[in-house]
Design an enzyme around this catalytic site. Structure first.
Site, PDB file in Angstrom:
ATOM      1  N   PHE A  62      17.635  21.108 -10.603  1.00  0.00           N
ATOM      2  CA  PHE A  62      16.733  20.994 -11.749  1.00  0.00           C
ATOM      3  C   PHE A  62      15.590  20.009 -11.473  1.00  0.00           C
ATOM      4  CE2 PHE A  62      20.806  22.032 -13.807  1.00  0.00           C
ATOM      5  CZ  PHE A  62      20.443  22.979 -14.743  1.00  0.00           C
TER       6      PHE A  62
ATOM      7  N   THR B 244      10.625  28.541 -13.265  1.00  0.00           N
ATOM      8  CA  THR B 244       9.921  28.754 -14.527  1.00  0.00           C
ATOM      9  C   THR B 244       9.181  30.086 -14.553  1.00  0.00           C
ATOM     10  OG1 THR B 244       8.051  27.920 -15.828  1.00  0.00           O
ATOM     11  CG2 THR B 244       8.021  27.398 -13.508  1.00  0.00           C
ATOM     12  N   ASP B 245       8.933  30.583 -15.758  1.00  0.00           N
ATOM     13  CA  ASP B 245       8.125  31.808 -15.891  1.00  0.00           C
ATOM     14  C   ASP B 245       6.647  31.549 -15.588  1.00  0.00           C
ATOM     15  OD1 ASP B 245       7.436  30.339 -18.177  1.00  0.00           O
ATOM     16  OD2 ASP B 245       7.927  31.929 -19.605  1.00  0.00           O
ATOM     17  N   GLU B 246       6.252  30.255 -15.554  1.00  0.00           N
ATOM     18  CA  GLU B 246       4.827  29.956 -15.354  1.00  0.00           C
ATOM     19  C   GLU B 246       4.329  30.384 -13.978  1.00  0.00           C
ATOM     20  OE1 GLU B 246       3.263  26.314 -16.721  1.00  0.00           O
ATOM     21  OE2 GLU B 246       4.580  26.223 -18.454  1.00  0.00           O
TER      22      GLU B 246
ATOM     23  N   TYR C 233       1.182  22.302 -11.735  1.00  0.00           N
ATOM     24  CA  TYR C 233       2.638  22.386 -11.938  1.00  0.00           C
ATOM     25  C   TYR C 233       3.174  23.743 -11.498  1.00  0.00           C
ATOM     26  CZ  TYR C 233       6.961  23.487 -14.415  1.00  0.00           C
ATOM     27  OH  TYR C 233       8.226  23.931 -14.718  1.00  0.00           O
TER      28      TYR C 233
ATOM     29  N   LYS D 157       5.751  24.833  -8.449  1.00  0.00           N
ATOM     30  CA  LYS D 157       7.023  25.542  -8.651  1.00  0.00           C
ATOM     31  C   LYS D 157       7.018  26.862  -7.881  1.00  0.00           C
ATOM     32  CE  LYS D 157      10.077  24.564 -10.964  1.00  0.00           C
ATOM     33  NZ  LYS D 157      11.299  23.738 -10.714  1.00  0.00           N
TER      34      LYS D 157
ATOM     35  N   ASP E 162      -8.893  21.985 -25.839  1.00  0.00           N
ATOM     36  CA  ASP E 162      -7.889  22.798 -25.161  1.00  0.00           C
ATOM     37  C   ASP E 162      -7.493  22.191 -23.814  1.00  0.00           C
ATOM     38  OD1 ASP E 162      -6.136  24.879 -24.885  1.00  0.00           O
ATOM     39  OD2 ASP E 162      -7.636  26.465 -24.900  1.00  0.00           O
TER      40      ASP E 162
HETATM   41  P1  NAD Z   1      12.437  16.994 -17.172  1.00  0.00           P
HETATM   42  O1  NAD Z   1      11.077  16.533 -16.788  1.00  0.00           O
HETATM   43  O2  NAD Z   1      12.941  16.738 -18.552  1.00  0.00           O
HETATM   44  O3  NAD Z   1      13.528  16.375 -16.180  1.00  0.00           O
HETATM   45  C1  NAD Z   1      13.317  16.290 -14.808  1.00  0.00           C
HETATM   46  C2  NAD Z   1      14.381  15.362 -14.225  1.00  0.00           C
HETATM   47  O4  NAD Z   1      14.195  15.312 -12.803  1.00  0.00           O
HETATM   48  C3  NAD Z   1      14.275  13.931 -14.741  1.00  0.00           C
HETATM   49  O5  NAD Z   1      15.561  13.440 -15.059  1.00  0.00           O
HETATM   50  C4  NAD Z   1      13.689  13.166 -13.557  1.00  0.00           C
HETATM   51  O6  NAD Z   1      14.088  11.806 -13.515  1.00  0.00           O
HETATM   52  C5  NAD Z   1      14.244  13.962 -12.382  1.00  0.00           C
HETATM   53  N1  NAD Z   1      13.419  13.818 -11.181  1.00  0.00           N
HETATM   54  C6  NAD Z   1      12.074  13.920 -11.073  1.00  0.00           C
HETATM   55  N2  NAD Z   1      11.680  13.701  -9.809  1.00  0.00           N
HETATM   56  C7  NAD Z   1      12.812  13.469  -9.087  1.00  0.00           C
HETATM   57  C8  NAD Z   1      13.069  13.207  -7.724  1.00  0.00           C
HETATM   58  N3  NAD Z   1      12.070  13.112  -6.825  1.00  0.00           N
HETATM   59  N4  NAD Z   1      14.350  13.037  -7.323  1.00  0.00           N
HETATM   60  C9  NAD Z   1      15.363  13.128  -8.217  1.00  0.00           C
HETATM   61  N5  NAD Z   1      15.178  13.362  -9.540  1.00  0.00           N
HETATM   62  C10 NAD Z   1      13.919  13.545  -9.952  1.00  0.00           C
HETATM   63  O7  NAD Z   1      12.465  18.540 -16.824  1.00  0.00           O
HETATM   64  P2  NAD Z   1      13.205  19.732 -17.587  1.00  0.00           P
HETATM   65  O8  NAD Z   1      12.347  20.215 -18.697  1.00  0.00           O
HETATM   66  O9  NAD Z   1      14.602  19.329 -17.846  1.00  0.00           O
HETATM   67  O10 NAD Z   1      13.162  20.843 -16.430  1.00  0.00           O
HETATM   68  C11 NAD Z   1      14.217  20.940 -15.472  1.00  0.00           C
HETATM   69  C12 NAD Z   1      13.879  22.064 -14.509  1.00  0.00           C
HETATM   70  O11 NAD Z   1      13.747  23.287 -15.230  1.00  0.00           O
HETATM   71  C13 NAD Z   1      12.562  21.867 -13.763  1.00  0.00           C
HETATM   72  O12 NAD Z   1      12.733  22.331 -12.446  1.00  0.00           O
HETATM   73  C14 NAD Z   1      11.576  22.751 -14.511  1.00  0.00           C
HETATM   74  O13 NAD Z   1      10.553  23.211 -13.656  1.00  0.00           O
HETATM   75  C15 NAD Z   1      12.482  23.872 -14.963  1.00  0.00           C
HETATM   76  N6  NAD Z   1      12.084  24.574 -16.205  1.00  0.00           N
HETATM   77  C16 NAD Z   1      11.829  23.873 -17.339  1.00  0.00           C
HETATM   78  C17 NAD Z   1      11.537  24.569 -18.513  1.00  0.00           C
HETATM   79  C18 NAD Z   1      11.271  23.850 -19.815  1.00  0.00           C
HETATM   80  O14 NAD Z   1      10.909  24.503 -20.801  1.00  0.00           O
HETATM   81  N7  NAD Z   1      11.453  22.539 -19.911  1.00  0.00           N
HETATM   82  C19 NAD Z   1      11.484  25.962 -18.510  1.00  0.00           C
HETATM   83  C20 NAD Z   1      11.736  26.634 -17.312  1.00  0.00           C
HETATM   84  C21 NAD Z   1      12.055  25.926 -16.165  1.00  0.00           C
HETATM   85  O1  DAU Z   2       7.248  28.266 -19.639  1.00  0.00           O
HETATM   86  C1  DAU Z   2       8.140  27.321 -19.110  1.00  0.00           C
HETATM   87  C2  DAU Z   2       7.468  25.967 -19.059  1.00  0.00           C
HETATM   88  O2  DAU Z   2       7.423  25.500 -20.411  1.00  0.00           O
HETATM   89  C3  DAU Z   2       8.188  24.971 -18.171  1.00  0.00           C
HETATM   90  O3  DAU Z   2       8.161  25.434 -16.835  1.00  0.00           O
HETATM   91  C4  DAU Z   2       7.534  23.582 -18.267  1.00  0.00           C
HETATM   92  O4  DAU Z   2       8.264  22.649 -17.508  1.00  0.00           O
HETATM   93  C5  DAU Z   2       7.536  23.167 -19.723  1.00  0.00           C
HETATM   94  O5  DAU Z   2       6.880  21.925 -19.861  1.00  0.00           O
HETATM   95  C6  DAU Z   2       6.851  24.230 -20.585  1.00  0.00           C
HETATM   96  O6  DAU Z   2       5.431  24.284 -20.285  1.00  0.00           O
HETATM   97  P1  DAU Z   2       4.335  24.450 -21.450  1.00  0.00           P
HETATM   98  O7  DAU Z   2       3.053  23.940 -20.958  1.00  0.00           O
HETATM   99  O8  DAU Z   2       4.391  25.824 -22.035  1.00  0.00           O
HETATM  100  O9  DAU Z   2       5.009  23.450 -22.549  1.00  0.00           O
HETATM  101  P2  DAU Z   2       4.352  22.368 -23.532  1.00  0.00           P
HETATM  102  O10 DAU Z   2       5.430  21.952 -24.471  1.00  0.00           O
HETATM  103  O11 DAU Z   2       3.619  21.309 -22.789  1.00  0.00           O
HETATM  104  O12 DAU Z   2       3.299  23.226 -24.335  1.00  0.00           O
HETATM  105  C7  DAU Z   2       3.695  24.387 -25.077  1.00  0.00           C
HETATM  106  C8  DAU Z   2       2.436  24.997 -25.641  1.00  0.00           C
HETATM  107  O13 DAU Z   2       1.922  24.131 -26.656  1.00  0.00           O
HETATM  108  C9  DAU Z   2       1.317  25.160 -24.623  1.00  0.00           C
HETATM  109  O14 DAU Z   2       0.601  26.348 -24.925  1.00  0.00           O
HETATM  110  C10 DAU Z   2       0.436  23.936 -24.856  1.00  0.00           C
HETATM  111  C11 DAU Z   2       0.606  23.676 -26.343  1.00  0.00           C
HETATM  112  N1  DAU Z   2       0.520  22.271 -26.773  1.00  0.00           N
HETATM  113  C12 DAU Z   2       1.275  21.351 -26.101  1.00  0.00           C
HETATM  114  C13 DAU Z   2       1.253  20.019 -26.456  1.00  0.00           C
HETATM  115  C14 DAU Z   2       2.067  18.997 -25.700  1.00  0.00           C
HETATM  116  C15 DAU Z   2      -0.248  21.910 -27.854  1.00  0.00           C
HETATM  117  O15 DAU Z   2      -0.904  22.772 -28.484  1.00  0.00           O
HETATM  118  N2  DAU Z   2      -0.267  20.594 -28.232  1.00  0.00           N
HETATM  119  C16 DAU Z   2       0.438  19.634 -27.566  1.00  0.00           C
HETATM  120  O16 DAU Z   2       0.359  18.435 -27.945  1.00  0.00           O
END
Ligand code: NAD
Ligand code: DAU
Length: 356
Positions: free
Chosen positions: A80, A133-135, A159, A163, A289
Site C-alpha cells: 500500500f 489506482t484507477d487514475e 501522482y 502509480k 480548479d
Molecule cells: P495514505 O497516504 O493514507 O497512506 C500511505 C501510507 O504509506 C502512509 O502510512 C505513509 O506513512 C506510508 N508511506 C509513504 N511513503 C513511504 C515509504 N517510503 N516507506 C514506507 N511507508 C511509506 O494512502 P492511502 O489512501 O491509504 O492509499 C494506499 C494505497 O492505495 C496507495 O498505494 C494508493 O495509491 C492506493 N489507492 C488509494 C486510493 C484512495 O482513494 N485513497 C484509491 C485507490 C488506490
Molecule cells: O481515484 C482514486 C484516487 O482517489 C486515489 O488513487 C488517490 O490516492 C486519492 O487521493 C483519490 O484521488 P482524488 O484526487 O480523486 O481525491 P481527492 O479527495 O483529492 O479529490 C476528490 C475530488 O474532489 C477531485 O475531483 C478533487 C475534488 N476536490 C478535492 C479537494 C481536496 C475538491 O473539489 N476540493 C477539495 O478541497
C-alpha cells in the site's frame, strides 16, 4: 504464515490490517515510514497483540526489506505504501517518484531475491500484491464506458504517472522474472482514518469548524466512491484467489459529481449535529480548479465479480452515513491529526527512542 504490509499506518493500509486481524490469526508485519500521512495511532487497538509487529521504516531501504523478509518469511507482501495525494504531487512530485517508483522497484527486487530462495509449497504460495489506482487510466468523457482492465494507461498527474510507472514495473517483474504478482486498481475510497486533506474528510472537518468547504472548479468532476472496508475485502479475495499476473479493477458502482458528495455530507451533518448558524451548505465555496484536473473516473468492476464473486457490501448511502458518524464519534483522532499531535504520538505512547 505471515503477511508483510507496507503503508499499513495510512488510511487504507490501517483499515486492511485491522480488518485482517479481526478475521484471521495470521500475523501481520506492518512496515511504514510514518510520513505526514502515516498515523501510528490508527493501529493503536493492536498494541499488545502478539499477532502484529510494527516496523518504522522506508520501502526504499533495501537492507531493511531484506532483513524483514528473511526474519519473518512472509507468504505475501501487500503493498500500500505510497505518496497518495494528487494536489501534493502537483506541488512537489519528487517524493512521489521516490516512494511510488523507486520504492516499488526496491520492494520488487527484494521480493524477487526472497521468492527465489523459497522452495516447494512456500515458493508456489508467495504473492506480491500491488495496490494501485484507477487514475492510471486517465480521464473519461461524460458518456464513455467505465474503465476496464484493458483500458490504455493515460495518467495525467504526477501522482497517477508515478502509480502507472509502478504498475508497469510490477507487470515486468512478473513477465520477465516470473515473480507471482497481482495488481488491483481501485477507485476513490472513503471511510474511517481518512486523512483530512482528501475531499470527504476535509469537508467533514471544515464544516464542523465552520470553515469554507472548498469545491474545485465547477464541482462537476465525477469520481466512483468505494467504502474502504469493501476495498479491503476485495484485496483479500484477490490475494486468495486472483490469477497471477492479472490486474483487477475494484469499484463501488457509485459515480457521483463532487458537488453532490459535498451536499450529501452537509445534509448528514445537518441531521447528526445541526449548526445553530444554519445549514452547512452555506459554507460551500467554489475555488480555483486543480491544474490538469481529471474530469471523470468510472470503474467497470465486472471482472472481479465474474472471477472471484466480489461485489461491494455498502451502498454510498450506507457507507457515507457510517463515515460521517465515525468522524463525529472520533473527535480526539481528528483533533490529534489537525493539531499535528499525531506525529508525536509514538513518543507520547511508547517513550523516546521507540521506533515501533
Ligand atoms: P495514505 O497516504 O493514507 O497512506 C500511505 C501510507 O504509506 C502512509 O502510512 C505513509 O506513512 C506510508 N508511506 C509513504 N511513503 C513511504 C515509504 N517510503 N516507506 C514506507 N511507508 C511509506 O494512502 P492511502 O489512501 O491509504 O492509499 C494506499 C494505497 O492505495 C496507495 O498505494 C494508493 O495509491 C492506493 N489507492 C488509494 C486510493 C484512495 O482513494 N485513497 C484509491 C485507490 C488506490
Ligand atoms: O481515484 C482514486 C484516487 O482517489 C486515489 O488513487 C488517490 O490516492 C486519492 O487521493 C483519490 O484521488 P482524488 O484526487 O480523486 O481525491 P481527492 O479527495 O483529492 O479529490 C476528490 C475530488 O474532489 C477531485 O475531483 C478533487 C475534488 N476536490 C478535492 C479537494 C481536496 C475538491 O473539489 N476540493 C477539495 O478541497
Amino acid at each position: 504464515m505471515t503477511l508483510l504490509v507496507t503503508g499499513g499506518a495510512g488510511f487504507i493500509g490501517s483499515n486492511f490490517v485491522l480488518d485482517w486481524l479481526a478475521g484471521s490469526d495470521e500475523p501481520v508485519v506492518t512496515l511504514d515510514a510514518l510520513t505526514y500521512a502515516g498515523n501510528r495511532q490508527n493501529l493503536a487497538s493492536l498494541d499488545g497483540d502478539a499477532r502484529h509487529v510494527f516496523v518504522h521504516g522506508d520501502i526504499c531501504d533495501r537492507d531493511l526489506i531484506d532483513r524483514l523478509l528473511s526474519a519473518h518469511r512472509p507468504r505475501a507482501l501487500v503493498h500500500f505504501a505510497a505518496e497518495s495525494h494528487v494536489d501534493r504531487s502537483i506541488h512537489g512530485p519528487g517524493a512521489f517518484m521516490q516512494t511510488n517508483v523507486t520504492g516499488t522497484f526496491t520492494l520488487l527486487e527484494a521480493a524477487r531475491g526472497y521468492w527465489g530462495s523459497l522452495e516447494g509449497e512456500e515458493k508456489a504460495a508467495f504473492r506480491f500484491h500491488h495496490v494501485s489506482t484507477d487514475e492510471v487510466y486517465g480521464s473519461l468523457g461524460p458518456t464513455d464506458p467505465p474503465f476496464t482492465e484493458t483500458h490504455a494507461y493515460e495518467p495525467n498527474s504526477p501522482y497517477s504517472a508515478s502509480k502507472a510507472a509502478s504498475d508497469h514495473l510490477v507487470r515486468a517483474w512478473h513477465h520477465t522474472y516470473g515473480l507471482p504478482v497481482v495488481t488491483t486498481n481501485c477507485s476513490n475510497n472513503y471511510g474511517p482514518f481518512h486523512f483530512p486533506e482528501k475531499l470527504i474528510p476535509l469537508i467533514i472537518v471544515n464544516a464542523l469548524a465552520g470553515k469554507p468547504l472548498p469545491v474545485y472548479g465547477d464541482g462537476q468532476q465525477v469520481r466512483d466512491w468505494l467504502y474502504v472496508k469493501d476495498h479491503c475485502s476485495a484485496i483479500r479475495e484477490v490475494l486468495a484467489r486472483g490469477r497471477l499476473g492479472e490486474t483487477y479493477n475494484i469499484g463501488g458502482w457509485n459515480e457521483k459529481p463532487n458537488i453532490d458528495i459535498v451536499k450529501t455530507v452537509c445534509a448528514l451533518l445537518d441531521e447528526f449535529q445541526p449548526d445553530a448558524a444554519g445549514p452547512y451548505e452555506r459554507l460551500i465555496t467554489y475555488v480555483k480548479d486543480r491544474p490538469g484536473h481529471d474530469r471523470r473516473y468510472a470503474i467497470d468492476a465486472r471482472k472481479i465479480e465474474r472471477e472471484l464473486g466480489w461485489r461491494p457490501a455498502e451502498t454510498f448511502d450506507t457507507g457515507i452515513r457510517k463515515t460521517v458518524r465515525w468522524y463525529l464519534d472520533n473527535q480526539p483522532w481528528v483533533s490529534n491529526v489537525l493539531s499535528g499531535g499525531y506525529r508525536d504520538w509514538v513518543t507520547q505512547q511508547y517513550g523516546a527512542g521507540q521506533g515501533t
